[in-house]
Scaffold this motif. Structure first.
Motif, PDB file in Angstrom:
ATOM      1  N   HIS A  46       0.832  -1.208   0.000  1.00 59.46           N
ATOM      2  CA  HIS A  46       0.000   0.000   0.000  1.00 59.46           C
ATOM      3  C   HIS A  46       0.866   1.256   0.000  1.00 59.46           C
ATOM      4  O   HIS A  46       0.602   2.210  -0.739  1.00 59.46           O
ATOM      5  CB  HIS A  46      -0.923  -0.009   1.219  1.00 59.46           C
ATOM      6  CG  HIS A  46      -2.052  -0.983   1.104  1.00 59.46           C
ATOM      7  ND1 HIS A  46      -3.287  -0.646   0.588  1.00 59.46           N
ATOM      8  CD2 HIS A  46      -2.139  -2.292   1.435  1.00 59.46           C
ATOM      9  CE1 HIS A  46      -4.081  -1.700   0.606  1.00 59.46           C
ATOM     10  NE2 HIS A  46      -3.404  -2.716   1.117  1.00 59.46           N
ATOM     11  N   THR A  76     -10.448  -6.127 -12.870  1.00 55.61           N
ATOM     12  CA  THR A  76     -10.745  -4.973 -12.018  1.00 55.61           C
ATOM     13  C   THR A  76     -12.233  -4.872 -11.724  1.00 55.61           C
ATOM     14  O   THR A  76     -12.639  -4.618 -10.578  1.00 55.61           O
ATOM     15  CB  THR A  76     -10.270  -3.677 -12.694  1.00 55.61           C
ATOM     16  OG1 THR A  76      -8.911  -3.826 -13.108  1.00 55.61           O
ATOM     17  CG2 THR A  76     -10.381  -2.507 -11.734  1.00 55.61           C
ATOM     18  N   LEU A 117     -13.405  -7.247  -9.135  1.00 60.21           N
ATOM     19  CA  LEU A 117     -12.903  -6.900  -7.801  1.00 60.21           C
ATOM     20  C   LEU A 117     -13.568  -5.646  -7.245  1.00 60.21           C
ATOM     21  O   LEU A 117     -13.745  -5.518  -6.031  1.00 60.21           O
ATOM     22  CB  LEU A 117     -11.386  -6.706  -7.858  1.00 60.21           C
ATOM     23  CG  LEU A 117     -10.557  -7.962  -8.103  1.00 60.21           C
ATOM     24  CD1 LEU A 117      -9.112  -7.605  -8.415  1.00 60.21           C
ATOM     25  CD2 LEU A 117     -10.617  -8.880  -6.893  1.00 60.21           C
ATOM     26  N   ARG A 118     -13.924  -4.731  -8.128  1.00 59.40           N
ATOM     27  CA  ARG A 118     -14.494  -3.455  -7.681  1.00 59.40           C
ATOM     28  C   ARG A 118     -16.020  -3.504  -7.523  1.00 59.40           C
ATOM     29  O   ARG A 118     -16.572  -2.888  -6.613  1.00 59.40           O
ATOM     30  CB  ARG A 118     -14.151  -2.346  -8.679  1.00 59.40           C
ATOM     31  CG  ARG A 118     -12.683  -1.966  -8.767  1.00 59.40           C
ATOM     32  CD  ARG A 118     -12.259  -1.116  -7.592  1.00 59.40           C
ATOM     33  NE  ARG A 118     -10.905  -0.559  -7.777  1.00 59.40           N
ATOM     34  CZ  ARG A 118     -10.236   0.080  -6.830  1.00 59.40           C
ATOM     35  NH1 ARG A 118     -10.779   0.251  -5.638  1.00 59.40           N
ATOM     36  NH2 ARG A 118      -9.023   0.543  -7.057  1.00 59.40           N
ATOM     37  N   LEU A 161     -11.141  -3.830  -3.453  1.00 59.65           N
ATOM     38  CA  LEU A 161      -9.917  -3.043  -3.589  1.00 59.65           C
ATOM     39  C   LEU A 161     -10.104  -1.657  -2.968  1.00 59.65           C
ATOM     40  O   LEU A 161      -9.405  -0.705  -3.327  1.00 59.65           O
ATOM     41  CB  LEU A 161      -9.541  -2.889  -5.073  1.00 59.65           C
ATOM     42  CG  LEU A 161      -9.187  -4.171  -5.835  1.00 59.65           C
ATOM     43  CD1 LEU A 161      -8.940  -3.854  -7.301  1.00 59.65           C
ATOM     44  CD2 LEU A 161      -7.974  -4.865  -5.233  1.00 59.65           C
ATOM     45  N   TRP A 170      -7.179   0.405  -1.696  1.00 60.60           N
ATOM     46  CA  TRP A 170      -6.172   0.810  -2.680  1.00 60.60           C
ATOM     47  C   TRP A 170      -6.647   2.052  -3.420  1.00 60.60           C
ATOM     48  O   TRP A 170      -7.837   2.376  -3.413  1.00 60.60           O
ATOM     49  CB  TRP A 170      -5.914  -0.321  -3.681  1.00 60.60           C
ATOM     50  CG  TRP A 170      -5.317  -1.550  -3.084  1.00 60.60           C
ATOM     51  CD1 TRP A 170      -5.987  -2.625  -2.542  1.00 60.60           C
ATOM     52  CD2 TRP A 170      -3.931  -1.845  -2.948  1.00 60.60           C
ATOM     53  NE1 TRP A 170      -5.099  -3.560  -2.088  1.00 60.60           N
ATOM     54  CE2 TRP A 170      -3.826  -3.120  -2.321  1.00 60.60           C
ATOM     55  CE3 TRP A 170      -2.754  -1.178  -3.283  1.00 60.60           C
ATOM     56  CZ2 TRP A 170      -2.610  -3.719  -2.037  1.00 60.60           C
ATOM     57  CZ3 TRP A 170      -1.537  -1.770  -3.009  1.00 60.60           C
ATOM     58  CH2 TRP A 170      -1.467  -3.032  -2.386  1.00 60.60           C
ATOM     59  N   ALA A 204      -0.643  -4.906 -11.063  1.00 60.92           N
ATOM     60  CA  ALA A 204      -1.438  -3.706 -10.799  1.00 60.92           C
ATOM     61  C   ALA A 204      -0.850  -2.537 -11.571  1.00 60.92           C
ATOM     62  O   ALA A 204       0.373  -2.393 -11.670  1.00 60.92           O
ATOM     63  CB  ALA A 204      -1.447  -3.397  -9.301  1.00 60.92           C
TER      64      ALA A 204
END
Length: 324
Positions: A93, A154, A157-158, A166, A169, A203
């Motif tokens: 992170h 993505t 995951l989102r 995520l 992040w 990423a």
């Protein structure tokens, strides 16, 4: 390495090596664990940090320090449009947030492409990815490969079931996954063994661009292995002293030698020698039995005529003289 000295040791002794800060590393070896940053455009070693052998591979503070040092080593006119690529050790992170903050500065573009952990949420997203979403990965020439595919996960995951996985992040971070056929002897997780593919997530914060091309751009990071190999052949592989301070000075001198060889290839050589590794350059050019003589108020560098690379040596020398 073995360091021997008469009388009592003048520095702490670790195991039988007698080297300060030498320790076991995460790969099962013993010694030191430096961090390096390289310029992919030229092959230069931009920055190196000496660390003890047991230093973590993903220590965020060290990664941030070497990123800043590497950027500072780039001439000012070239610092405003950068791509920072890191292997999986960089997907912390703190590192990603630091790169995001660098990119937010007015007039700056600092994109990143870092390896990402194949954790439970990524494995779940891979399991939910329809087969038709996977597209052929691209090779170095931009042509489709038949043994590897790429997909972006993505969205899963989102915005899939369970909310934003995520959310901790940065908002602009995207996750791409490369899968390839399993090679004999590859180290695999149970998930990969069950699915029959080796997976490599990454990423990136690139706002646009095809997943295939973004993944191919990240694969260029593999050139770092070649840079490191040449660096080891130029002094980084063996640290000579029992003193960590002296070893730090040693790798600084090695870094200078690495960059001198790099620019020798870029500016002075052509053909095969422009891509030659340190051992080849030492044998063909640097160890040539040349003589510097004075004649008629001039200094003349004489090279043995039978030397197979005498002409290459002379051409390189004349190019040095021609540099403004």
């Amino acid at each position: 390495m073995v360091s021997a000295a008469s009388g009592p040791p003048r520095q702490p002794v670790f195991a039988e090596l007698g080297q300060e800060c030498a320790a076991g590393n995460f790969k099962g070896g013993y010694g030191f664990h430096p961090l390096t940053a390289w310029c992919d455009n030229t092959g230069e070693l931009l920055a190196v940090i000496a660390r003890s052998g047991n230093a973590g591979s993903n220590t965020a503070a060290d990664h941030i320090a070497i990123i800043d040092a590497a950027i500072a080593a780039v001439p000012a006119r070239w610092r405003r449009n950068l791509l920072v690529s890191i292997d999986g050790a960089g997907s912390s992170h703190a590192v990603v947030e630091h790169l995001t903050a660098l990119n937010a500065r007015p007039g700056w573009s600092v994109q990143y492409s870092v390896g990402f952990d194949l954790d439970e949420r990524v494995r779940t997203a891979i399991g939910q990815t329809p087969e038709q979403v996977w597209e052929a990965a691209l090779d170095a020439a931009g042509k489709a490969r038949g043994d590897a595919q790429v997909a972006e996960v993505t969205g899963l995951l989102r915005h899939s079931t369970g909310g934003d996985r995520l959310d901790t992040w940065p908002d602009g971070m995207r996750i791409l996954v490369r899968r390839e056929e399993i090679e004999t002897g590859a180290q695999l997780s149970l998930f990969e063994q069950a699915n029959g593919y080796r997976y490599q997530p990454l990423a990136t914060a690139a706002a646009g661009g095809q997943a295939q091309r973004l993944e191919a751009r990240h694969r260029v990071h593999a050139r770092v292995e070649g840079f490191i190999r040449c660096g080891k052949a130029t002094g980084l592989a063996k640290w000579p002293s029992g003193s960590f301070a002296i070893n730090t000075a040693w790798i600084t001198a090695a870094a200078i030698a690495i960059d001198l060889l790099c620019w020798t290839r870029l500016l002075l050589l052509d053909g095969a020698l422009a891509k030659a590794e340190p051992a080849t350059l030492r044998y063909r050019l640097l160890h040539a039995a040349a003589r510097l003589v004075s004649h008629a108020r001039m200094l003349i560098l004489r090279i043995p005529e039978p030397w197979p690379w005498a002409e290459d040596f002379a051409d390189a020398f004349n190019r040095v003289r021609a540099i403004p």
